[in-house]
Write an enzyme that holds these catalytic residues in place. Structure first.
Site, PDB file in Angstrom:
ATOM      1  N   LYS A 206       0.814  -1.213   0.000  1.00 56.47           N
ATOM      2  CA  LYS A 206       0.000   0.000   0.000  1.00 56.47           C
ATOM      3  C   LYS A 206       0.853   1.271   0.000  1.00 56.47           C
ATOM      4  CE  LYS A 206      -4.373  -1.899   1.273  1.00 56.47           C
ATOM      5  NZ  LYS A 206      -5.584  -1.859   2.105  1.00 56.47           N
ATOM      6  N   ARG A 241      -3.941 -10.031   4.456  1.00 58.76           N
ATOM      7  CA  ARG A 241      -4.261 -10.141   3.029  1.00 58.76           C
ATOM      8  C   ARG A 241      -3.046  -9.646   2.244  1.00 58.76           C
ATOM      9  NH1 ARG A 241      -6.379  -6.873  -1.050  1.00 58.76           N
ATOM     10  NH2 ARG A 241      -7.920  -7.877  -2.432  1.00 58.76           N
TER      11      ARG A 241
END
Length: 265
Positions: A206, A241
């Site tokens: 991210k 995840r």
């Protein structure tokens, strides 16, 4: 939880697994590398992403779910906000509904989740994918995210979703400033875990990692992804995840082994 995006525009691997053969090969690889769950998405939820028609999303994910289920019993999660897509995925063999809107996208979402009886992941997101990074604001990001998730869990249970089917996800990167919000949220994960539900953490590749590493692009954020995943594991999250399954599995094994050696010593 290993990620498979059968989309042309996901932020990290968009287009790489859009072809059915490539997606199935990736599923096999992630299973071999140690994925406990596969999370399959047919609509990108990156900042600024355009919506995908329901029928197109179903066409993208259902053949892959069927193909995986034909050769593996690995649990399959469907990453969607649409009840009809979740239903089609469940009929094809998925057992978890991972919803970035926490079952708020449709008036039918809560009822469909209860009817399907599958596990559901309720994620926090301020705004929607198209606008969520436009000046997100919090007075206390951990407190506000925790309160939202507790409220949505209660509403899901009131609608008939079994308590033991509910997971929570704090939504790192979804309507949060890369540094001011994401880092305190990860640091405060124990307060999300304390709500008493399994917590799923998505931090892989991210943008906050790039912000801390001179703008490193998504393909060069493995070290930061693992560091954040280990912080989540230390706080008690149940699953992470990730795009890089083998490396994350290895990191978690070593982290656990060290912890166990310390307790024995």
């Amino acid at each position: 939880m290993g990620v498979i995006n059968v989309t042309p525009d996901s932020f990290s691997d968009g287009g790489r697994f859009a072809a059915p053969e490539a997606a199935l090969a990736q599923a096999r690889r992630l299973i071999a590398e140690g994925a406990d769950i596969l999370d399959i998405g047919g609509e990108s939820t990156r900042p600024g992403a355009a919506p995908v028609a329901e029928a197109q999303e179903i066409d993208r994910i259902v053949p892959l779910i069927r193909a995986i289920r034909a050769e593996s019993a690995v649990p399959i999660s469907v990453d969607t906000m649409k009840p009809a897509v979740a239903r089609a995925a469940a009929e094809a063999g998925a057992t978890m509904w991972n919803d970035v809107t926490a079952l708020r996208h449709s008036p039918d979402s809560l009822a469909v989740a209860a009817e399907l009886g599958c596990e559901v992941v309720l994620m926090h997101m301020q705004g929607e994918p198209g606008t969520m990074q436009a000046e997100p604001h919090y007075d206390d990001v951990v407190e506000e995210v925790a309160a939202f998730l507790a409220k949505r869990a209660a509403e899901a249970m009131a609608a008939g979703v079994a308590q033991d089917r509910i997971w929570l996800d704090p939504g790192v990167g979804f309507g949060k400033h890369r540094i001011r919000h994401n880092l305190p949220l990860i640091a405060g994960l124990d307060r999300i875990v304390a709500l008493g539900f399994p917590v799923l953490l998505g931090v892989s590749r991210k943008s906050f990692i790039g912000a801390l590493d001179e703008g490193a692009d998504a393909d060069h954020r493995l070290g930061g992804s693992i560091a954040a995943a280990l912080a989540g594991a230390a706080a008690g999250v149940v699953a992470v995840r990730v795009h890089d399954v083998r490396e994350t599995v290895q990191a978690l094994r070593v982290w656990r082994a060290i912890a166990q050696a310390g307790s024995l010593g």
